[in-house]
Each structure stands twice: as structure tokens, then as C-alpha cells.
Design a protein around this motif. Structure first.
Motif, short mmCIF file in Angstrom:
data_model
loop_
_atom_site.label_atom_id
_atom_site.label_comp_id
_atom_site.label_asym_id
_atom_site.label_seq_id
_atom_site.Cartn_x
_atom_site.Cartn_y
_atom_site.Cartn_z
N GLN A 1 7.69 -2.44 12.97
CA GLN A 1 8.86 -1.57 13.07
C GLN A 1 9.23 -1.07 11.67
O GLN A 1 9.35 -1.87 10.75
N LEU A 2 9.42 0.23 11.55
CA LEU A 2 9.78 0.83 10.27
C LEU A 2 11.23 0.49 9.94
O LEU A 2 12.13 0.69 10.75
N LEU A 3 11.47 -0.05 8.75
CA LEU A 3 12.81 -0.45 8.34
C LEU A 3 13.37 0.45 7.24
O LEU A 3 14.56 0.38 6.94
N SER A 4 12.53 1.26 6.60
CA SER A 4 13.00 2.15 5.53
C SER A 4 12.53 3.57 5.81
O SER A 4 11.42 3.77 6.29
N GLN A 5 13.37 4.54 5.53
CA GLN A 5 13.02 5.94 5.78
C GLN A 5 12.16 6.54 4.67
O GLN A 5 11.42 7.47 4.90
N LEU B 1 0.81 -1.22 0.00
CA LEU B 1 0.00 0.00 0.00
C LEU B 1 0.84 1.27 0.00
O LEU B 1 0.56 2.20 -0.74
N THR B 2 1.86 1.31 0.87
CA THR B 2 2.59 2.56 1.10
C THR B 2 4.00 2.58 0.55
O THR B 2 4.58 3.65 0.41
N GLY B 3 4.59 1.42 0.31
CA GLY B 3 5.97 1.36 -0.14
C GLY B 3 6.98 1.35 0.99
O GLY B 3 8.18 1.22 0.75
#
Length: 126
Positions: A82-86, A54-56
Motif C-alpha cells: 500500500q502506498l503511504l506517500s504521494q 529504490l524509488t523513495g
């Protein structure tokens, strides 16, 4: 994977970063990235895949939140990711105008499931 680990129905993804919650456009409002896991896919894996599609944003589904009430066992799971990419990949289904990072205080007023509201309240910066 056991049958208990596979998810039936839908799953919501709770992606938090720097006191903000990832939200996506949902009809006339904003909501959590959500969808239906694939057959035999765990809630954690399904949430991570759905967020990316959905968001990339690349995320890792870590823990499942469930409501404490009587209907909690039947409620759709929400997965803390957990976010892994900025930065999002260009392969996202949603455009930049359909994705936003909402401050926790604002997100709490967005009609989120009880378990997600409880999680955010416990993690709101002071």
C-alpha cells in the motif's frame, strides 16, 4: 518471527495506485521493484524496504501473492504494498527517469509473474 516467515531468495513488490502499477527500469525494459530481503526479514518487510530504497516511495507490505501452479510453492513471492506517500523521497537510488507508474493494461504486457498478472486483472478498473 518463525523461520517460515523469513524469505529466502528474492521478492517482488506490487505497488498499485489509481489504476497504475509502480515499475522501475530493468535492463532494456520495465519491471517490478525487486531485490533480496535481508536475513530473517519477512517478504512484506523486505518489499517495503526495497521499494523505499529504490524509488523513495514509502509503502507498507500487506499480503503475499503466490502462483497457483505446481511451481507456485517455489516461485519468488510478490508482495502487494500500500502506498503511504504521494511523493518519493530524495534518498531513492533510482532517478525519476527510472521510475514510472504504468496503467494496468500496459503493465500486463510487461512479462510479470503469473500471480501478479492475476492480481492486476482482478483489480483492473472497469
Amino acid at each position: 518471527m518463525t523461520l517460515e516467515q523469513a524469505t529466502r531468495g528474492g521478492v517482488d513488490a506490487v505497488v498499485v495506485y489509481d489504476g497504475r502499477l509502480l515499475m522501475v527500469a530493468a535492463q532494456d525494459s520495465w519491471g517490478l521493484p525487486s531485490g533480496t530481503p535481508q536475513p530473517a526479514e519477512s517478504a512484506q518487510a523486505g518489499a517495503a524496504r526495497l521499494v523505499y530504497e529504490l524509488t523513495g516511495y514509502l509503502v507498507d507490505g500487506t499480503s503475499v501473492l503466490r502462483s497457483q501452479g505446481a511451481a507456485g510453492a517455489d516461485a519468488r513471492p510478490a508482495v502487494v504494498c500500500q502506498l503511504l506517500s504521494q511523493a518519493p523521497s530524495a534518498e531513492a537510488r533510482l532517478g525519476p527517469e527510472q521510475i514510472r507508474w504504468a496503467p494496468f493494461a500496459e503493465a500486463l504486457d510487461a512479462g510479470l509473474p503469473e500471480a501478479v498478472r492475476d492480481y492486476l486483472v482482478g483489480h483492473t478498473p472497469v
